[in-house]
Structures are given as structure tokens and as C-alpha cells.
Design a protein around this motif. Structure first.
Motif, PDB file in Angstrom:
ATOM      1  N   LYS A 109      -7.344   2.615  -5.268  1.00  0.00           N
ATOM      2  CA  LYS A 109      -8.432   3.512  -5.644  1.00  0.00           C
ATOM      3  C   LYS A 109      -8.964   3.186  -7.042  1.00  0.00           C
ATOM      4  O   LYS A 109      -9.769   2.303  -7.176  1.00  0.00           O
ATOM      5  CB  LYS A 109      -7.949   4.962  -5.507  1.00  0.00           C
ATOM      6  CG  LYS A 109      -7.301   5.256  -4.140  1.00  0.00           C
ATOM      7  CD  LYS A 109      -8.255   5.039  -2.989  1.00  0.00           C
ATOM      8  CE  LYS A 109      -7.578   5.228  -1.635  1.00  0.00           C
ATOM      9  NZ  LYS A 109      -8.472   4.930  -0.522  1.00  0.00           N
ATOM     10  N   SER A 125       0.598   3.610   1.963  1.00  0.00           N
ATOM     11  CA  SER A 125       0.854   3.975   3.364  1.00  0.00           C
ATOM     12  C   SER A 125       2.226   3.455   3.802  1.00  0.00           C
ATOM     13  O   SER A 125       2.951   4.127   4.528  1.00  0.00           O
ATOM     14  CB  SER A 125      -0.235   3.419   4.274  1.00  0.00           C
ATOM     15  OG  SER A 125      -1.481   3.972   3.907  1.00  0.00           O
ATOM     16  N   THR A 146      -1.118   4.520  -5.552  1.00  0.00           N
ATOM     17  CA  THR A 146      -1.679   3.317  -4.941  1.00  0.00           C
ATOM     18  C   THR A 146      -2.547   2.566  -5.939  1.00  0.00           C
ATOM     19  O   THR A 146      -3.115   3.177  -6.860  1.00  0.00           O
ATOM     20  CB  THR A 146      -2.527   3.683  -3.701  1.00  0.00           C
ATOM     21  OG1 THR A 146      -3.047   2.489  -3.132  1.00  0.00           O
ATOM     22  CG2 THR A 146      -3.690   4.617  -4.035  1.00  0.00           C
ATOM     23  N   ASN A 175      -7.376  14.603  -0.422  1.00  0.00           N
ATOM     24  CA  ASN A 175      -8.475  13.919   0.244  1.00  0.00           C
ATOM     25  C   ASN A 175      -8.644  14.635   1.578  1.00  0.00           C
ATOM     26  O   ASN A 175      -7.681  14.709   2.329  1.00  0.00           O
ATOM     27  CB  ASN A 175      -8.094  12.446   0.459  1.00  0.00           C
ATOM     28  CG  ASN A 175      -9.034  11.728   1.410  1.00  0.00           C
ATOM     29  OD1 ASN A 175     -10.142  12.176   1.630  1.00  0.00           O
ATOM     30  ND2 ASN A 175      -8.567  10.633   1.985  1.00  0.00           N
ATOM     31  N   ALA A 183      -2.643   9.486  -4.987  1.00  0.00           N
ATOM     32  CA  ALA A 183      -3.441   8.263  -4.787  1.00  0.00           C
ATOM     33  C   ALA A 183      -4.624   8.174  -5.747  1.00  0.00           C
ATOM     34  O   ALA A 183      -5.051   7.080  -6.113  1.00  0.00           O
ATOM     35  CB  ALA A 183      -3.925   8.190  -3.336  1.00  0.00           C
ATOM     36  N   TYR A 184      -5.156   9.340  -6.151  1.00  0.00           N
ATOM     37  CA  TYR A 184      -6.396   9.345  -6.947  1.00  0.00           C
ATOM     38  C   TYR A 184      -6.169   9.851  -8.377  1.00  0.00           C
ATOM     39  O   TYR A 184      -7.118  10.176  -9.076  1.00  0.00           O
ATOM     40  CB  TYR A 184      -7.441  10.234  -6.252  1.00  0.00           C
ATOM     41  CG  TYR A 184      -7.746   9.760  -4.853  1.00  0.00           C
ATOM     42  CD1 TYR A 184      -8.700   8.784  -4.622  1.00  0.00           C
ATOM     43  CD2 TYR A 184      -7.047  10.265  -3.755  1.00  0.00           C
ATOM     44  CE1 TYR A 184      -8.968   8.318  -3.339  1.00  0.00           C
ATOM     45  CE2 TYR A 184      -7.303   9.811  -2.464  1.00  0.00           C
ATOM     46  CZ  TYR A 184      -8.268   8.837  -2.271  1.00  0.00           C
ATOM     47  OH  TYR A 184      -8.522   8.385  -1.002  1.00  0.00           O
ATOM     48  N   GLY A 213       0.855  -1.187   0.000  1.00  0.00           N
ATOM     49  CA  GLY A 213       0.000   0.000   0.000  1.00  0.00           C
ATOM     50  C   GLY A 213       0.887   1.232   0.000  1.00  0.00           C
ATOM     51  O   GLY A 213       2.077   1.158   0.353  1.00  0.00           O
ATOM     52  N   PRO A 238      -0.971  16.056  -0.990  1.00  0.00           N
ATOM     53  CA  PRO A 238      -1.797  15.117  -1.755  1.00  0.00           C
ATOM     54  C   PRO A 238      -2.442  15.857  -2.924  1.00  0.00           C
ATOM     55  O   PRO A 238      -2.930  16.972  -2.753  1.00  0.00           O
ATOM     56  CB  PRO A 238      -2.876  14.670  -0.761  1.00  0.00           C
ATOM     57  CG  PRO A 238      -2.555  15.344   0.535  1.00  0.00           C
ATOM     58  CD  PRO A 238      -1.620  16.476   0.261  1.00  0.00           C
ATOM     59  N   ARG A 254      -3.242  -4.390  -1.093  1.00  0.00           N
ATOM     60  CA  ARG A 254      -2.169  -3.603  -0.503  1.00  0.00           C
ATOM     61  C   ARG A 254      -0.967  -3.501  -1.459  1.00  0.00           C
ATOM     62  O   ARG A 254       0.004  -4.246  -1.335  1.00  0.00           O
ATOM     63  CB  ARG A 254      -1.714  -4.159   0.869  1.00  0.00           C
ATOM     64  CG  ARG A 254      -2.811  -4.479   1.837  1.00  0.00           C
ATOM     65  CD  ARG A 254      -3.713  -3.294   2.131  1.00  0.00           C
ATOM     66  NE  ARG A 254      -2.993  -2.151   2.649  1.00  0.00           N
ATOM     67  CZ  ARG A 254      -3.145  -0.898   2.164  1.00  0.00           C
ATOM     68  NH1 ARG A 254      -3.970  -0.627   1.176  1.00  0.00           N
ATOM     69  NH2 ARG A 254      -2.476   0.082   2.700  1.00  0.00           N
TER      70      ARG A 254
HETATM   71  C1  LIG Z   1      -4.550  10.711  -0.087  1.00  0.00           C
HETATM   72  C2  LIG Z   1      -4.452   9.236   0.189  1.00  0.00           C
HETATM   73  N1  LIG Z   1      -3.284   8.619   0.039  1.00  0.00           N
HETATM   74  C3  LIG Z   1      -3.168   7.293   0.263  1.00  0.00           C
HETATM   75  C4  LIG Z   1      -4.250   6.531   0.669  1.00  0.00           C
HETATM   76  C5  LIG Z   1      -4.115   5.085   1.037  1.00  0.00           C
HETATM   77  O1  LIG Z   1      -3.493   4.357   0.188  1.00  0.00           O
HETATM   78  P1  LIG Z   1      -3.064   2.851   0.441  1.00  0.00           P
HETATM   79  O2  LIG Z   1      -4.310   2.028   0.469  1.00  0.00           O
HETATM   80  O3  LIG Z   1      -2.244   2.612  -0.758  1.00  0.00           O
HETATM   81  O4  LIG Z   1      -2.273   2.748   1.707  1.00  0.00           O
HETATM   82  C6  LIG Z   1      -5.479   7.129   0.840  1.00  0.00           C
HETATM   83  C7  LIG Z   1      -6.620   6.319   1.295  1.00  0.00           C
HETATM   84  O5  LIG Z   1      -7.697   6.715   1.561  1.00  0.00           O
HETATM   85  C8  LIG Z   1      -5.581   8.514   0.598  1.00  0.00           C
HETATM   86  O6  LIG Z   1      -6.743   9.142   0.750  1.00  0.00           O
END
Ligand SMILES: Cc1ncc(COP(=O)(O)O)c(C=O)c1O
Length: 369
Positions: free
Chosen positions: A223, A93, A220, A168, A194-195, A91, A164, A231
């Protein structure tokens, strides 16, 4: 005299609990609920991706490699030189965690732009860093990036700036010209994309990684690709930087199934296009349907969630959440900010779920269809 275990903990980790997302726990316990709270993809993996998962499941008696094939594919898609520009993680994260631990010492500062994803703060705090939160601007019922505010927050203790893009929960992008001044500072800059696939890779800041060794673009599969449970995340950065930062990776941090599932998802370009179209149509549908509510503000989103401020309707976000719960819908609450207690967020669900959500909100706010 033996000392108590408490005296051995690193002081900055004391009292940090296990991360538990209550609404995700609830959704797994009660699968009949509508999961419209965690920015997941409502569409299950495609057959092509499932086939890859089954194929590689049969080889899970063996250790994985360091993901050379999927890293090469990521490099190709993003127009960077090769797998040496890509580091993968469990992931995204985990990817920030790896980046953070290569730079941060207790007392260092991490700049974030709030409201934003909470994991930066959790991982930074675990390393003893001080999170410096710069609020977005709320003007004309729109949340805006405050690039000047972010720049002013930089001190000689700043070790990471994380932006970001899109953010988000606000769902919008920072204007592209505002990234380079941060890159030029030389401070590690994490651009969390991520998006990004919902708007297209044309919106990416990946080109900066060719020019600046301090820029990391993180991504990631959770999404638009719809593989949150697998992950798999990654960062793209300069080869010289990743040579050092990849030193933080746990051996075999990404399992065999996630890395081959990710490769299959990258190859299934039709599958991605379908998911992106479904999502973007649904964002338009919900945004339009709810903007008829007087005093209800919809933040324009380029992602798979939409943020609302219903403060001027006289109702709170919490009340909207509670009403949605009576229909089996889980939404995401937001703290009071900018003088309004009306914030909440929805994640795009299936077609039926999106309709249920819209009808539920129209009913709650007393607007006839
Ligand atoms: C801005 C942002 N980055 C990363 C992630 C999470 O990503 P991952 O599932 O790859 O850990 C999220 C999940 O909601 C998110 O909102």
C-alpha cells in the motif's frame, strides 16, 4: 473398488475455486484503463528500491535466507526487541494464512467485522473454519466499529478475531481503547494494519504485542510503500508466539528480490513520505470535491481509498461504476447494505486520474463544477 477423486478431498475444501480478481485480470489485459479499484499505489517504486531489486536479481541463482536483515529493520522501526518479533510472508495475505493454520481446526470460529477485506474469509474457509461476520454500524451516514457487537460474538469456539485498522473499505480506525479488552481475552487477535503508514505508526497497536502473547499486528508493503507486485508482508508479535507460529512457514517463502526491495523501501523514508503526502492530499481533494453532490455520502478515509454511499441520489453504485467504465475508469463495487444500493469505492490514482474521476462523478450526478 477405486473411489472417485471427489471422495478424497477434505470435505470443507470442496468447490473452493482459484482466487481470481476479475478487475485485476482486466487491468493487466487492458493497460490503458485507470486502475482505481484495488487499493494499489499509483506511484512506481523509487530509484533506490529499483537499484536494490536489480542488485539482488543478480543473486537469484542462490536461495534467500529467512530475511534476518529486513526483519531486524522492521523491529527497529517499530520499537520491538528484534527479528525474533517479526515473521515475514509473501504479502500479508500469506501471513494471515500462516497465523490461521496454526490455530484453526474445522468448526472453529473466526470473527471478522464486515464489510472487510475478503481474504480472511477465503483462508479461514479453506481451513474449515466458520466465519462469524459482525456488521459495522451505519449511523449518521458514517460506518462505525461495533466493539460491543464484536465482543458479543465471542464464543468458546472463537479461535481468531481479526480487526483491520483502518478498515477496508470504510477507511476509519477503531478507537484505540477498544483493542485491549480483546487482547485480554487471550484469543488470537489479528490487527491488520495494511494501511497504517498513511496515518502514521503512532496509530499502531504494536505496543499490545509486548504485553499480550496473543496479539499479532500485520502489515504489508503493498500500500503506502507501493510494492504490491513484490508480495511482501509481515507480522509483529511476541517472541514466544512467533517461535511456534513461524513453524507454519514454507522454507524460503519470501524471495530474495522482495526482501531486499522491502529493506530499501524502509530505508527510503523520503520515498514513503512523498507517497503518503500525495495520497492524503488526493483523499482530501476527492472527498471535498464530491461532498457537494446532494445525497452523496463520503466515508472519511485514512487510507488510499474512499467509500461512498450514493443511495439517496436515486442512483445506484453499479450505475456509477458503469458510467466510470465508459471513461476507462475501473472502480470497486460493493454489495447492497444498510438498506442502500449506492455503495462503491475508489482507489487513489495519479493526479490526472483523480481529476478524471471527480469530473466523471460530477457529470454523472449532474452537478456543475
Ligand atoms: C485490509 C487489507 N489487508 C491486507 C491486504 C492485502 O495485502 P497483501 O497485498 O500484503 O496481501 C489488503 C489489500 O487490499 C487489505 O485491504
Amino acid at each position: 473398488m477405486t473411489k472417485n477423486i471427489e471422495e478424497y478431498y477434505a470435505p470443507w475444501v470442496k468447490g473452493i475455486p482459484m482466487y481470481i480478481s476479475e478487475h485485476i485480470e482486466l487491468a493487466w489485459r487492458k493497460p490503458e484503463l485507470h486502475r482505481m479499484m484495488s487499493n494499489e499505489n499509483p506511484v512506481p517504486p523509487s530509484d533506490k528500491v529499483l537499484e536494490a531489486m536489480f542488485k539482488y536479481a543478480k543473486m537469484t541463482n542462490r536461495y534467500p535466507d529467512q530475511g534476518l536483515v529486513v526483519r531486524s529493520k522492521i523491529a527497529e522501526i517499530n520499537g520491538v526487541a528484534g527479528p525474533q518479533n517479526v515473521m515475514i510472508g509473501n504479502g500479508s495475505s500469506e501471513v494471515y494464512d500462516n497465523i490461521f493454520r496454526m490455530f484453526l481446526e474445522p468448526g472453529d470460529e473466526v470473527i471478522q467485522h464486515t464489510p472487510c477485506f475478503g481474504i480472511y474469509g477465503l483462508r479461514g474457509t479453506l481451513l474449515g473454519a466458520k466465519m462469524v461476520s459482525v456488521p459495522m454500524l451505519y449511523e449518521d451516514h458514517k460506518l462505525k466499529f461495533d466493539h460491543d457487537g464484536l465482543m458479543k460474538a465471542v464464543t468458546d469456539k472463537t479461535k481468531i478475531i481479526v480487526i483491520p485498522n483502518p478498515n477496508n473499505p470504510s477507511g476509519n480506525f477503531m478507537d484505540p481503547q477498544h483493542f485491549e479488552p480483546f487482547a485480554k481475552l487471550g484469543i488470537p487477535l489479528v490487527v491488520d494494519e495494511a494501511y497504517i503508514e498513511y496515518a502514521g505508526l503512532g496509530m499502531s497497536q504494536v505496543e499490545l504485542t509486548k504485553k499480550y502473547k496473543n496479539v499479532f499486528v500485520t502489515r504489508t508493503m503493498s500500500k503506502a510503500y507501493g510494492l504490491a507486485g513484490m508480495r511482501f508482508g509481515y507480522t509483529i508479535a511476541h517472541e514466544d508466539t512467533l517461535k511456534q507460529v513461524a513453524g507454519s512457514l514454507l522454507p524460503w517463502n519470501v524471495g530474495t528480490i522482495p526482501m531486499w526491495a522491502a529493506l530499501a523501501a524502509f530505508e527510503d523514508t523520503e520515498g514513503l513520505a512523498e507517497r503518503v503526502k500525495f495520497n492524503n492530499d488526493a483523499v482530501d481533494y476527492i472527498s471535498e470535491a464530491l461532498s457537494v453532490i446532494p445525497g452523496f455520502y463520503v466515508m472519511q478515509s485514512k487510507a488510499n481509498y474512499i467509500l461512498f454511499d450514493c443511495g439517496e441520489t436515486g442512483k445506484t453504485g453499479k450505475q456509477a461504476l458503469e458510467y466510470a467504465e465508459t471513461k476507462g475508469i475501473i472502480l470497486r463495487g460493493e454489495s447492497k447494505k444498510y438498506g442502500s444500493d449506492g455503495w462503491f469505492r475508489v482507489t487513489i490514482g495519479s493526479k490526472e486520474e483523480n481529476e478524471l474521476f471527480v469530473n466523471t462523478m460530477l457529470e454523472f450526478f449532474g452537478v456543475k463544477k
